[in-house]
Design an enzyme around this catalytic site. Structure first.
Site, PDB file in Angstrom:
ATOM      1  N   LEU A 177       0.848  -1.196   0.000  1.00  0.00           N
ATOM      2  CA  LEU A 177       0.000   0.000   0.000  1.00  0.00           C
ATOM      3  C   LEU A 177       0.880   1.241   0.000  1.00  0.00           C
ATOM      4  O   LEU A 177       1.841   1.349   0.769  1.00  0.00           O
ATOM      5  CB  LEU A 177      -0.907   0.002   1.231  1.00  0.00           C
ATOM      6  CG  LEU A 177      -1.833  -1.223   1.372  1.00  0.00           C
ATOM      7  CD1 LEU A 177      -2.773  -1.044   2.556  1.00  0.00           C
ATOM      8  CD2 LEU A 177      -2.624  -1.467   0.099  1.00  0.00           C
ATOM      9  N   GLY A 217       2.723  -9.032   6.232  1.00  0.00           N
ATOM     10  CA  GLY A 217       3.263  -8.225   7.322  1.00  0.00           C
ATOM     11  C   GLY A 217       3.106  -6.753   7.015  1.00  0.00           C
ATOM     12  O   GLY A 217       3.221  -6.337   5.855  1.00  0.00           O
ATOM     13  N   GLY A 218       2.838  -5.948   8.047  1.00  0.00           N
ATOM     14  CA  GLY A 218       2.663  -4.516   7.838  1.00  0.00           C
ATOM     15  C   GLY A 218       1.586  -4.239   6.809  1.00  0.00           C
ATOM     16  O   GLY A 218       0.451  -4.721   6.928  1.00  0.00           O
ATOM     17  N   ASP A 219       1.938  -3.464   5.767  1.00  0.00           N
ATOM     18  CA  ASP A 219       0.971  -3.149   4.711  1.00  0.00           C
ATOM     19  C   ASP A 219       1.295  -3.937   3.436  1.00  0.00           C
ATOM     20  O   ASP A 219       0.944  -3.517   2.343  1.00  0.00           O
ATOM     21  CB  ASP A 219       0.959  -1.650   4.423  1.00  0.00           C
ATOM     22  CG  ASP A 219       2.310  -1.137   3.941  1.00  0.00           C
ATOM     23  OD1 ASP A 219       3.340  -1.676   4.396  1.00  0.00           O
ATOM     24  OD2 ASP A 219       2.346  -0.204   3.118  1.00  0.00           O
ATOM     25  N   GLU A 220       1.955  -5.083   3.586  1.00  0.00           N
ATOM     26  CA  GLU A 220       2.329  -5.912   2.442  1.00  0.00           C
ATOM     27  C   GLU A 220       1.419  -7.140   2.370  1.00  0.00           C
ATOM     28  O   GLU A 220       1.214  -7.839   3.371  1.00  0.00           O
ATOM     29  CB  GLU A 220       3.786  -6.360   2.546  1.00  0.00           C
ATOM     30  CG  GLU A 220       4.264  -7.116   1.319  1.00  0.00           C
ATOM     31  CD  GLU A 220       5.719  -7.525   1.429  1.00  0.00           C
ATOM     32  OE1 GLU A 220       6.361  -7.673   0.378  1.00  0.00           O
ATOM     33  OE2 GLU A 220       6.211  -7.719   2.560  1.00  0.00           O
TER      34      GLU A 220
END
Length: 295
Positions: A177, A217-220
């Site tokens: 994102l 993970g995170g925005d991935e």
């Protein structure tokens, strides 16, 4: 087992142990035909001892588990010296239960008691449900409910193995994102979490049943696309971009979300051991190349 534990007790005491035992107990012929069932087993199966008498234990096993139960029974008959332990599901009027059955062989006696089996039946439905929840939790992202990185790679491995056998291509999408850190910094991490959940929902609306979307993970995020060449993967990317044309509305805040996407391709027949890391690296590199172009 029950006969061993009660050996030497008067018959009345042995019967009391059978009747008052907190776990289910069944006495069967060597062939598995029920001769007697204690009250705990009757309650477990919602059946009376009279109804159970004369039934084959295998007839109480869920159809999907009968082959395994039959094999476990055959193993016990082949070697009387070792108790048999087997997990399966039993069916009854109200549905089904998961059980662990521990069975032992009892030789006939000089008093005329024929050889028989003693089966201890433990209801493990709650334990299996807990195991299933823990397994789901270990393989899924707690925020979005999507598969996590571990399950993503497992599904990718299965897809590549199938592609190797059937000579069909496998595509991988890696999605990041854009400017997500800005969303967290300006609107706060709780809002950022809601954006991730909303994006995961949009993502799932454009996937086929055979596709697997995961939060890495995170925005991935990542998507495994079985039996998919590059042209069809690009169509999926187009559908996802169309799905993000409408801004997200998070707690009355309108957020225009964009993303960078990279595609990796493993050709049909490729060696999974080589293709697995390669297709992910290819998709990851393509995603970062796209991100640089958008700056």
């Amino acid at each position: 087992m029950l006969d061993e534990a009660t050996r030497g007790l008067p018959p009345a005491d042995r019967r009391s142990a059978f009747t008052n035992a907190p776990m289910g107990i069944a006495l069967t012929t060597p062939a598995g035909v029920l001769v007697d069932a204690n009250p705990a087993l009757c309650r477990m199966l919602s059946m009376t001892a009279e109804v159970l008498h004369g039934q084959s234990v295998l007839d109480l096993v869920h159809p999907a588990g009968r082959a395994g139960a039959s094999q476990a029974h055959a193993t016990l008959l082949a070697d009387h010296s070792q108790p048999m332990r087997h997990e399966t599901r039993l069916v009854h009027a109200d549905g089904e239960i998961a059980v662990q059955v521990t069975a032992s062989w009892v030789d006939g006696t000089s008093a005329g008691e024929p050889p028989h089996l003693v089966m201890i039946v433990e209801d493990i439905t709650d334990r299996k449900a807990l195991e299933a929840r823990l397994l789901h939790r270990s393989l899924h992202d707690p925020l979005t409910g999507l598969p996590n990185r571990l399950l993503f790679h497992d599904r990718l491995q299965h897809a590549l193995e199938r592609g190797s056998r059937e000579h069909t291509p496998t595509s991988v999408l890696i999605i990041d994102l854009d400017d997500f850190k800005t969303i967290n910094d300006t609107l706060g991490h709780p809002t950022g979490d809601l954006v991730l959940v909303a994006f995961a929902e949009r993502l799932q609306t454009v996937l086929r049943a055979s596709d697997t979307a995961a939060r890495l993970g995170g925005d991935e995020f990542g998507v495994v696309c079985e039996h998919t060449d590059r042209a069809h993967a690009e169509l999926l990317v187009g559908r996802l971009r169309d799905a993000l044309q409408d801004p997200l509305v998070i707690e009355e805040t309108t957020i225009c979300l964009t993303m960078s996407i990279g595609i990796g391709l493993a050709e049909g027949g490729a060696d999974p051991a080589h293709a697995h890391p390669q297709v992910v690296r290819e998709a990851d590199a393509a995603m970062y190349a796209t991100k640089r172009l958008q700056r």
